[in-house]
Structure formats: structure tokens, C-alpha cells
Design a protein around this motif. Structure first.
Motif, PDB file in Angstrom:
ATOM      1  N   SER A   1      25.905  46.972   1.927  1.00  0.00           N
ATOM      2  CA  SER A   1      27.328  47.028   2.266  1.00  0.00           C
ATOM      3  C   SER A   1      27.981  45.741   1.784  1.00  0.00           C
ATOM      4  O   SER A   1      27.290  44.770   1.443  1.00  0.00           O
ATOM      5  CB  SER A   1      27.507  47.143   3.782  1.00  0.00           C
ATOM      6  N   PRO A   2      29.311  45.705   1.756  1.00  0.00           N
ATOM      7  CA  PRO A   2      29.979  44.434   1.490  1.00  0.00           C
ATOM      8  C   PRO A   2      29.526  43.351   2.465  1.00  0.00           C
ATOM      9  O   PRO A   2      29.126  43.635   3.597  1.00  0.00           O
ATOM     10  CB  PRO A   2      31.461  44.783   1.678  1.00  0.00           C
ATOM     11  N   SER A   3      29.570  42.107   2.048  1.00  0.00           N
ATOM     12  CA  SER A   3      29.070  40.982   2.839  1.00  0.00           C
ATOM     13  C   SER A   3      29.670  40.969   4.236  1.00  0.00           C
ATOM     14  O   SER A   3      30.868  41.199   4.423  1.00  0.00           O
ATOM     15  CB  SER A   3      29.400  39.669   2.126  1.00  0.00           C
ATOM     16  N   GLY A   4      28.817  40.727   5.215  1.00  0.00           N
ATOM     17  CA  GLY A   4      29.255  40.607   6.605  1.00  0.00           C
ATOM     18  C   GLY A   4      29.280  41.894   7.376  1.00  0.00           C
ATOM     19  O   GLY A   4      29.504  41.884   8.589  1.00  0.00           O
ATOM     20  N   THR A   5      29.077  43.010   6.718  1.00  0.00           N
ATOM     21  CA  THR A   5      29.109  44.302   7.401  1.00  0.00           C
ATOM     22  C   THR A   5      27.817  44.518   8.186  1.00  0.00           C
ATOM     23  O   THR A   5      26.731  44.242   7.696  1.00  0.00           O
ATOM     24  CB  THR A   5      29.265  45.442   6.379  1.00  0.00           C
ATOM     25  N   LYS A   6      27.946  45.028   9.398  1.00  0.00           N
ATOM     26  CA  LYS A   6      26.776  45.397  10.193  1.00  0.00           C
ATOM     27  C   LYS A   6      26.373  46.818   9.823  1.00  0.00           C
ATOM     28  O   LYS A   6      27.164  47.747   9.909  1.00  0.00           O
ATOM     29  CB  LYS A   6      27.071  45.307  11.690  1.00  0.00           C
ATOM     30  N   THR A   7      25.143  46.992   9.403  1.00  0.00           N
ATOM     31  CA  THR A   7      24.666  48.307   8.986  1.00  0.00           C
ATOM     32  C   THR A   7      24.317  49.162  10.196  1.00  0.00           C
ATOM     33  O   THR A   7      24.042  48.655  11.283  1.00  0.00           O
ATOM     34  CB  THR A   7      23.440  48.161   8.078  1.00  0.00           C
ATOM     35  N   TRP A   8      24.296  50.471  10.012  1.00  0.00           N
ATOM     36  CA  TRP A   8      24.124  51.387  11.143  1.00  0.00           C
ATOM     37  C   TRP A   8      22.754  51.250  11.789  1.00  0.00           C
ATOM     38  O   TRP A   8      22.600  51.533  12.987  1.00  0.00           O
ATOM     39  CB  TRP A   8      24.407  52.825  10.709  1.00  0.00           C
ATOM     40  N   LEU A   9      21.761  50.821  11.029  1.00  0.00           N
ATOM     41  CA  LEU A   9      20.485  50.363  11.572  1.00  0.00           C
ATOM     42  C   LEU A   9      20.232  48.987  10.963  1.00  0.00           C
ATOM     43  O   LEU A   9      20.495  48.765   9.779  1.00  0.00           O
ATOM     44  CB  LEU A   9      19.343  51.317  11.210  1.00  0.00           C
ATOM     45  N   THR A  10      19.701  48.076  11.746  1.00  0.00           N
ATOM     46  CA  THR A  10      19.555  46.693  11.304  1.00  0.00           C
ATOM     47  C   THR A  10      18.366  46.517  10.360  1.00  0.00           C
ATOM     48  O   THR A  10      17.252  46.954  10.656  1.00  0.00           O
ATOM     49  CB  THR A  10      19.373  45.761  12.522  1.00  0.00           C
ATOM     50  N   GLN A  11      18.621  45.867   9.236  1.00  0.00           N
ATOM     51  CA  GLN A  11      17.558  45.565   8.274  1.00  0.00           C
ATOM     52  C   GLN A  11      16.789  44.314   8.721  1.00  0.00           C
ATOM     53  O   GLN A  11      17.378  43.366   9.233  1.00  0.00           O
ATOM     54  CB  GLN A  11      18.167  45.308   6.894  1.00  0.00           C
ATOM     55  N   PRO A  12      15.492  44.280   8.480  1.00  0.00           N
ATOM     56  CA  PRO A  12      14.725  43.066   8.796  1.00  0.00           C
ATOM     57  C   PRO A  12      15.093  41.923   7.856  1.00  0.00           C
ATOM     58  O   PRO A  12      15.356  42.138   6.667  1.00  0.00           O
ATOM     59  CB  PRO A  12      13.266  43.494   8.580  1.00  0.00           C
ATOM     60  N   ASP A  13      15.056  40.691   8.363  1.00  0.00           N
ATOM     61  CA  ASP A  13      15.348  39.537   7.517  1.00  0.00           C
ATOM     62  C   ASP A  13      14.362  39.437   6.355  1.00  0.00           C
ATOM     63  O   ASP A  13      14.717  38.982   5.272  1.00  0.00           O
ATOM     64  CB  ASP A  13      15.297  38.252   8.358  1.00  0.00           C
TER      65      ASP A  13
END
Length: 538
Positions: free
Chosen positions: A428-440
Motif C-alpha cells: 500500500s502507499p506508505s503509512g497505510t495499515k494493511t488489513w492483516l499485519t505483515q511481519p517486520d
């Protein structure tokens, strides 16, 4: 020119649209995101894209609860965007396959809304499986069949006066009422849906839960004594009449469309019946995907499924995972490397380094087998299952309907990492929270990071699929096993040899062979453990 039977050897890439790429910045993937990713898919070397449902849906089950088949869900875009995507993909040599879900619809589908508002015995209710309950006051469900997601298979309705009403059947979530396929409206509507999408350039359909659609109207209990083809709600003989009609629709086009079945059946002979010349072109071969990482197990699966397909003249499909199944990097790193929905559980230890090594070897192994190949998005990046999602994020009905006992399937549906060092990693564009969180940790697994690493899993897949496309023997040559001992699977297709070492010790190669692709480097000219090589005469 692409041959008309392109599907026999095709590489098909499964897109889970919500998690592929997000163009509009809402944290969920969309069709414009897929269009932006077409150059990537072209460079990967795929022949077709299979989209999981993109229709209007309340998303109670990731879109498999369809409310309107003729509109795209606004989460993903518009019908015009879908048409443009189909056309642009085809210009790049990539066909489109879409999902059709014939067993059930959403409880918000107009038919079901009408049925709930109509009295018992009404025509509107005949399109579904409404039935009085058993026992005093009809308080007991009509049957005790197994629900595929856990929990009850029947839900009781409430009459207009507030009193308890009839029950309706749902082999999956309560939000997914089962359709009655003896009703002419159901038959006619789905054939119209096929034509609607085929007319828009779709090359084929994947048929969800294909063996479930017919039920025994007598509603007997499943006591395990039924004859083949007479199970109360699975693989009934009359199901084949429906798919013969669908095949006639598919064949009516100048470029015949294809039918791909999701057919989960333990009996290979019953499975093959769906692949008769006047029914489906192919069906997913799940047997190998569920087997343990073991030479004897996988050889038995390969032999079983090739033998099952031969009498009907259909090609096998080979697949390691999909949007329902624990990713191979995680699965192959466990003590028990097989897969079963009934044993999916929290907190199972895994060795991801070992799992990735085996997943890379498995990718080369199945890509050399005769037939077609399916790749689930992210497997080409070596993504693991995300098993530490916060429970507040989980959306899969399998999690909720088992009371949290099963982690469900969200862990294999986490949005893909594309670029950068921080979430959302270009999804997603920078700063967007995705619908499920990606691991670092996924920064090292992003497309950008792997493109810069010649030894990455992404570059292994690109090399593998490129060779597969351009090597005639991997399309046409028959397969014959080579005897290299119990811990090795080796076979030949023309001059091309595939060898996988399942043992703990390195194995020697025939000195006449020259390796041209390996899932991991050779060690002193030997094939190490959990490694596949492709070779040909030097």
C-alpha cells in the motif's frame, strides 16, 4: 500462437486480490493493484491468473459468500476495471480464470433475502434447503452432518411473528446458505453467470467445492454406510449432469473456455470421474499437497494421481499450497510435514530455514512433473505462514466457528511485501495499515530485496518457470522413474532428469549428467539433503 490446449501444461498463478497489491491506499488489495503487478507476473513466467472471488460480498468468508456475481465488490474496484485487467493481461499472454461458487451464496443474496421473507413451502424457499426441525417443536436440526468450518450445519430461522421457524442448510458458514441444485432457477442462473464472464474474455472458471452441490433430498444421516456416489451431501452421482451442462457452455465459444474443479476426494477413481471428456478439463490434485515430506509418500502420490488421470486423458495439476492451506515454508519445517484441516492448531513449532529449503526443492520437483502447475501468490517469495497475528485481526470463519481452537486460514493470506524497509513494504502507499499485519521480517523477503539477490527464491522460480516454458521435453515427454535408492526421487522426461534428495546424506550424480538448475548449491559435486536438481546429459 498459443495452442488451444494451453491448459494442459500451463503455469497458473493464484491471486488472492485482497492481499496482492493495494493501489487506492485503503490497506486492502484491489484490481488496479493487480494491473500494476502484471509486469511482475509476466516476468515470473505465468500463463494464467486465477482470481479468488472478486464479486460483491459481505466478506464473511473472504468473498466465497457471493451477493452479486455480476458486480465487482467496491473493495476491489469496478466491472470496467475487471474488463480492462482481463484485456491487458491477455495482451501480455496471461489468461484469466475466475472463481465460481456453486454450492452456496451469501445470506445477503437477493434470493435468500426473499426466501427468509417468504413462508415455508414458498417457491422462494425451494431454491435453498429449508426444512422443519425434528423433535418437540422442531427444536432439533434435521440432520447432524459435518460442517466444513466446524459448528452446526443447520441454522434455525425466526418467523414473522417471532416464533421459531424452519432450519436452513449451510455446509460452511451460516452466512453461506446452500443452494438446491434440483431447482431450475439455480441451474439456469449459474449457466448465465458463466456466459456473463466468458463474454468478457475470461478464459476459464475454477469451481469451488465442486463435489458438494448435490444433496440427498431424504436428508439421511451420514453413517458411513452409503454406497459410492450416494453420500448425503458429497460426490453424489447426479452432480456430473450439472458439469456436463457447464462443459457445453464452455465449448460453445470459438476459443473454448476451461473448467477447473476444486474436488477434495480421497478416492482417486471417484475424483477422476469429474475429468471425463464432457465435464471438467482439470481438477486440483490435493493429494500431494497433503502428504509428508518423504520420498516414498510423494512417489506414491505421484503414481496414484498420474494413474488416475490416464484413463480420462486429463493432465494432472500440481500444487503446494493455496489460500486455504498452511504455506509450505512453515509446513515443511515441522516434525509432521503433512497437512490436514482437522489437525490445524496453534503453536506448532517449525524450523523456517529447513522449511524454506524443502519448499524450494518441492517447487522444482513438481515443476518437472507432467501436467499443469499452480503457484499461490507469495510462495515464489518463500513466505512463511504468519502464525502470530493478533487475534483481534482474525477474520476467517474457521477460527470463529471452532471457538478459536483452529487458527484458521488468515496466516497464509497476509498482504505481499513488494519493496522498502518498513510496513506496508510497498503493498500500500506508505503509512497505510494493511488489513492483516505483515511481519517486520518480511523486508528481506520483498520482491525488491529478492530481485537483487541472484540466489533468492524469487529468482529460483523465475529460472524454473522460464526453463519449463522453453524446454519442450517438460511439456511433451513421458515420465519414467530412475532407481536411486529409497531416499531419492529421480525421474526422466526425455533427456531432462529431476532428482530430489530426501535423505540426510548427500548423494552422487551420474557423471554423465550436467546440472543446469538446483534449488540449493551442490556441495563438492554432491546433492545435499532436501535439494532438487535438474540435469541433462553433459
Amino acid at each position: 500462437m498459443t495452442p488451444p490446449d494451453w491448459w494442459r501444461t500451463a503455469v497458473v498463478y493464484e491471486v488472492y486480490p485482497r492481499s496482492f497489491r493495494d493501489a487506492d491506499g485503503d490497506g486492502a488489495g484491489d484490481l488496479e493493484g493487480v494491473r500494476a503487478g502484471l509486469p511482475y507476473l509476466e516476468s515470473l513466467g505465468v500463463d494464467a491468473i486465477w482470481f479468488t472471488p472478486w464479486y460483491v460480498s459481505p466478506l464473511a468468508d473472504g468473498g466465497y459468500d457471493v451477493q452479486d456475481y455480476r458486480r465487482i465488490d467496491p473493495v476491489f474496484g469496478t466491472l470496467e476495471q475487471a474488463e480492462a485487467l482481463i484485456a491487458e493481461a491477455r495482451e501480455r499472454g496471461i489468461r484469466t480464470i475466475i472463481d465460481v461458487v456453486p454450492n452456496h451464496v451469501s445470506d445477503r443474496h437477493p434470493w435468500f433475502v426473499e426466501a427468509l421473507a417468504s413462508p415455508p413451502g414458498s417457491e422462494a424457499r425451494q431454491r435453498f434447503w429449508f426444512h422443519p426441525g425434528k423433535g418437540p417443536g422442531g427444536a432439533e436440526p434435521p440432520t447432524h452432518w459435518k460442517n466444513n468450518f466446524g459448528g452446526d450445519v443447520w441454522t434455525r430461522t425466526t418467523n414473522a411473528d417471532g416464533s421459531p421457524g424452519e432450519w436452513y442448510l449451510h455446509l460452511f458458514a451460516a452466512e453461506q446458505p446452500d443452494l438446491n441444485w434440483t431447482h431450475p432457477d439455480v441451474v439456469r442462473e449459474h449457466e448465465d453467470i458463466l456466459r456473463f464472464w466468458f463474454d468478457r474474455g475470461v478464459a476459464g472458471i475454477r469451481i469451488d467445492s465442486a463435489a458438494h452441490i448435490m444433496k440427498d433430498p431424504a436428508l439421511p444421516e451420514d453413517d458411513g454406510t452409503h454406497a459410492p456416489g450416494a453420500h448425503p451431501n458429497l460426490d453424489r452421482d447426479e452432480v456430473h449432469d450439472i458439469y456436463r451442462r457447464w462443459r457445453a457452455v464452455a465449448d460453445s465459444y470459438d476459443e473454448p473456455r476451461i473448467l477447473v474443479g476444486e474436488v477434495w476426494l480421497p478416492d482417486a477413481e471417484r475424483f477422476a470421474r469429474y475429468l471425463a471428456a464432457d465435464e471438467m478439463h482439470t481438477a486440483f490434485n490435493f493429494d500431494l499437497m497433503t502428504r509428508a515430506w518423504d520420498a516414498a509418500e510423494l512417489r506414491a502420490s505421484i503414481d496414484l494421481m498420474i494413474a488416475a488421470h490416464e484413463p480420462v486423458g486429463a493432465p494432472c495439476t500440481w500444487v503446494l499450497s493455496n489460500h486455504d492451506v498452511t504455506r509450505p515454508v512453515t509446513r515443511y519445517g515441522r516434525v509432521d510435514t503433512s497437512f490436514d484441516f482437522d489437525t490445524k492448531a496453534w503453536g506448532v513449532p517449525t524450523d523456517e530455514v529447513l522449511g524454506l529449503r524443502r519448499a524450494r526443492a518441492a517447487a522444482l520437483l513438481i515443476a518437472a512433473l507432467p501436467g499443469s502447475l499452480y503457484v499461490y501468490q507469495g510462495d515464489e517469495l518463500g513466505l512463511p505462514e504468519v502464525e502470530d497475528l493478533d487475534r483481534s485481526e482474525l477474520q476467517d470463519p474457521m477460527y470463529f466457528r471452532t471457538g478459536g481452537a483452529s487458527p484458521g486460514r488468515d496466516g497464509c493470506r497476509v498482504p505481499l511485501p513488494w519493496s522498502g524497509d518498513e510496513q506496508p513494504f510497498g503493498f500500500s502507499p506508505s503509512g497505510t495499515k494493511t488489513w492483516l499485519t505483515q511481519p517486520d521480517g518480511w523486508r528481506a523477503l520483498s520482491v525488491e530485496a529478492q530481485e537483487a539477490d541472484p540466489d533468492s527464491t524469487l529468482n529460483l522460480y523465475r529460472a524454473c518457470l522460464g526453463i519449463r516454458r522453453n524446454e519442450p521435453d517438460l511439456h511433451t515427454a513421458a515420465m519414467s522413474w530412475l532407481d536411486r535408492g529409497p531416499s531419492v526421487l529421480a525421474f526422466r522426461r526425455g533427456p531432462v532428469v529431476s532428482l530430489t534428495n530426501f535423505g540426510a546424506e548427500p548423494v552422487e550424480l551420474d557423471p554423465a549428467w550436467s546440472v543446469f538448475l538446483a534449488s540449493d548449491p551442490l556441495v563438492d559435486g554432491l546433492v545435499p539433503a532436501d535439494t532438487t536438481v535438474w540435469a541433462r546429459p553433459a
